[in-house]
Scaffold this active site. Structure first.
Site, short mmCIF file in Angstrom:
data_model
loop_
_atom_site.label_atom_id
_atom_site.label_comp_id
_atom_site.label_asym_id
_atom_site.label_seq_id
_atom_site.Cartn_x
_atom_site.Cartn_y
_atom_site.Cartn_z
N SER A 38 0.86 -1.19 0.00
CA SER A 38 0.00 0.00 0.00
C SER A 38 0.89 1.23 0.00
CB SER A 38 -0.88 0.01 1.24
OG SER A 38 -0.09 0.33 2.37
N LYS A 39 0.24 2.37 0.04
CA LYS A 39 1.00 3.63 -0.01
C LYS A 39 1.99 3.75 1.16
CE LYS A 39 -2.30 6.13 -2.74
NZ LYS A 39 -3.71 6.02 -2.41
N ARG A 40 1.68 3.04 2.24
CA ARG A 40 2.62 3.06 3.38
C ARG A 40 4.01 2.61 2.96
NH1 ARG A 40 2.26 -0.76 6.61
NH2 ARG A 40 0.61 -1.86 5.50
N HIS A 41 4.07 1.77 1.94
CA HIS A 41 5.36 1.24 1.51
C HIS A 41 6.12 2.21 0.61
CE1 HIS A 41 3.24 -2.48 2.72
NE2 HIS A 41 4.43 -2.79 3.17
N GLY A 42 5.64 3.43 0.52
CA GLY A 42 6.36 4.41 -0.29
C GLY A 42 5.79 4.45 -1.69
#
Ligand code: GLU
Length: 482
Positions: A252-256
């Site tokens: 997800s976006k959390r992973h950059g």
């Protein structure tokens, strides 16, 4: 003829997962001489935009994924945007009603919600059936709807039986009997629900294989029942496992960085990213990793798609991109580097054109050390910007002899007839022979004077590319020549 489709909802950027789904469909179609169709699933009007649609297409094209039929190129099964197919869905709903596989319900949304809550409070699963829903269909209610210009919703009659799917990746998937109840296929605003539109489109677009993310697996039960109701052949399904971040959690976006556009802006090469995406859940029969577009088409089969989740490893993506930067045609790498240099204010477009040959060589001198093109400005800036030059130290014998060597080098290149690598090598050899400085220290110091760093491109390339004036200027400052 094999026909597959990629069916994105234009509600955001093309992310790694979607791009991988598109790629697998594309590779499968091309491998089998089939057709790859792009269908825009924009029925969620509040979230879908034309801008996103264009961005999606742009990202696909950037990757090198082209489609045979789609909203822009047309085709015999169009239109390819779901919002332009509403009349088709309505017609197909009518057909199901005629076949007695669907029925109209003259109820208000609150009433259906209440029914849902009632079932739950009775400790029953919230499954609707025809009997309970048709109890709303009184003559009075129908009159009320028609007077107020309201439309009934249409429910699909879900058979209470077990469904089995032989998924090409997951193997046999069993949906137990009575897992769900009857469900809406057409809303009162005339819009079909997703599961219905997908099936209608896949039937009419003659899709033979549905390759998509396994987050859609739960939709498949409803879809199988709708195919069955139409008595059409059912496409083969291949549900691809999801992509996890390196921490084992869903990507997800959390992973950059996760959108294709962001990877492009970071300086990934489309062909490298295409290659990298293919390996997210698929592997080459001989375990190869660096595989060209056409080789991927040649070797792609669904049998080699892994049923377990793929891990998105950005370090590997960067490594692979580095391989492509080193091995791809230099002209192309130069072309792709120029926008990054312009962005970093190192060069103008005009200068890039005027000094093309020089620039190509400069790019070549650093490309070994670069993994993404956005690192190019930092590697190349030594050729453009004036680095701070520290005067050479002369505190011991070694340093003094290096000083002398560098001085001799400066004197010789000042009057060198031809400015090229061979001449420069010859000069350095002469200097080493005559001034006899400590070789290692000489090279290190010369590099440091010219680049301000201990590492970087080949020294001869640096000197050649800096050119005589810049080289002399830096040497003079190191030698404290005013
Ligand atoms: N529109 C769906 C999505 O964007 C894809 C549907 C499908 O592939 O069946 O997730």
């Amino acid at each position: 003829m094999i026909r597959v489709r990629f069916a994105p909802s234009p509600t955001g950027y093309l992310h790694v997962g979607g791009a991988r789904t598109a790629l697998f469909n594309y590779l499968y179609a091309k491998h089998n001489g089939g057709k790859f169709i792009l269908r825009i699933e924009d029925t969620d009007i509040s979230r879908s935009t034309r801008e996103c649609e264009e961005q999606l297409m742009e990202s696909l094209l950037w990757l090198g994924i082209t489609w045979d039929e789609g909203p822009d190129v047309g085709g015999s099964c169009g239109p390819y945007r779901q919002t332009e197919r509403t009349s088709i869905y309505v017609q197909m709903v009518e057909e199901l009603i005629k076949l007695d596989r669907a029925y109209r319900v003259y109820a208000y949304p609150e009433e259906i919600e209440r029914l849902h809550d009632d079932l739950l409070s009775q400790g029953r699963p919230p499954h609707y059936d025809q009997e309970m829903l048709e109890s709303f269909n009184t003559q009075e209610r129908k009159r009320e709807f028609s007077l107020n210009n309201l439309n009934p919703v249409v429910f699909f009659k879900m058979p209470r039986k077990e469904y089995r799917l032989l998924d090409l990746i997951k193997g046999e998937v069993i949906f137990g009997e009575g897992a769900i109840g009857d469900f809406v296929i057409l809303r009162s605003n005339g819009q079909p629900i997703y599961n219905f539109a997908v099936v209608v489109d896949d039937i009419l677009m003659e899709i033979t294989h549905v390759i998509r993310g396994d987050d859609h697996l739960s939709n498949t039960l409803r879809q199988l029942a709708i195919y069955e109701a139409f008595s059409t052949s059912i496409p083969l399904f291949a549900h691809v496992s999801m992509i996890l971040g390196s921490d084992g959690k869903k990507l997800s976006k959390r992973h950059g960085v996760t959108s294709v556009e962001q990877f492009r802006d970071k300086g990934f090469l489309p062909e490298a990213f295409f290659n990298f995406l293919a390996l997210l859940g698929w592997s080459h029969p001989e375990g190869r990793e660096v595989i060209s577009h056409n080789e991927l088409i040649d070797s792609f089969t669904i049998e080699r798609v892994n049923s377990s989740a793929a891990i998105f490893d950005e370090t590997k993506a960067r490594w692979m991109n580095g391989v492509y930067i080193r091995e791809t045609d230099l002209e192309r790498i130069t072309d792709l580097t120029i926008p990054f240099l312009i962005d970093a204010n190192l060069i103008t477009e005009e200068k890039a054109v005027a000094n093309r040959k020089w620039l190509r060589k400069a790019v070549d001198s650093v490309r070994k050390s670069v993994e993404v093109l956005s690192e190019m400005p930092d590697r190349l800036k030594l050729y453009f910007e004036d680095t701070a030059v520290e005067p050479l130290k002369v505190e011991n014998e070694d340093q003094r002899s290096v000083f002398k060597g560098i001085e001799a080098f400066k004197n010789r290149i000042e009057y060198l007839d031809t400015w090229n690598g061979e001449e420069l090598v010859r000069v350095i050899k002469e200097v080493l022979k005559e001034a006899k400085p400590d070789r290692k220290l000489f090279y290190m110091s010369l590099r440091h004077v010219l680049t301000g760093s201990e590492e970087g491109p080949e020294l001869i390339d640096v000197i050649y590319l800096l050119g005589r004036n810049k080289t002399l200027n830096r040497l003079e400052r190191a030698l404290r020549i005013p």
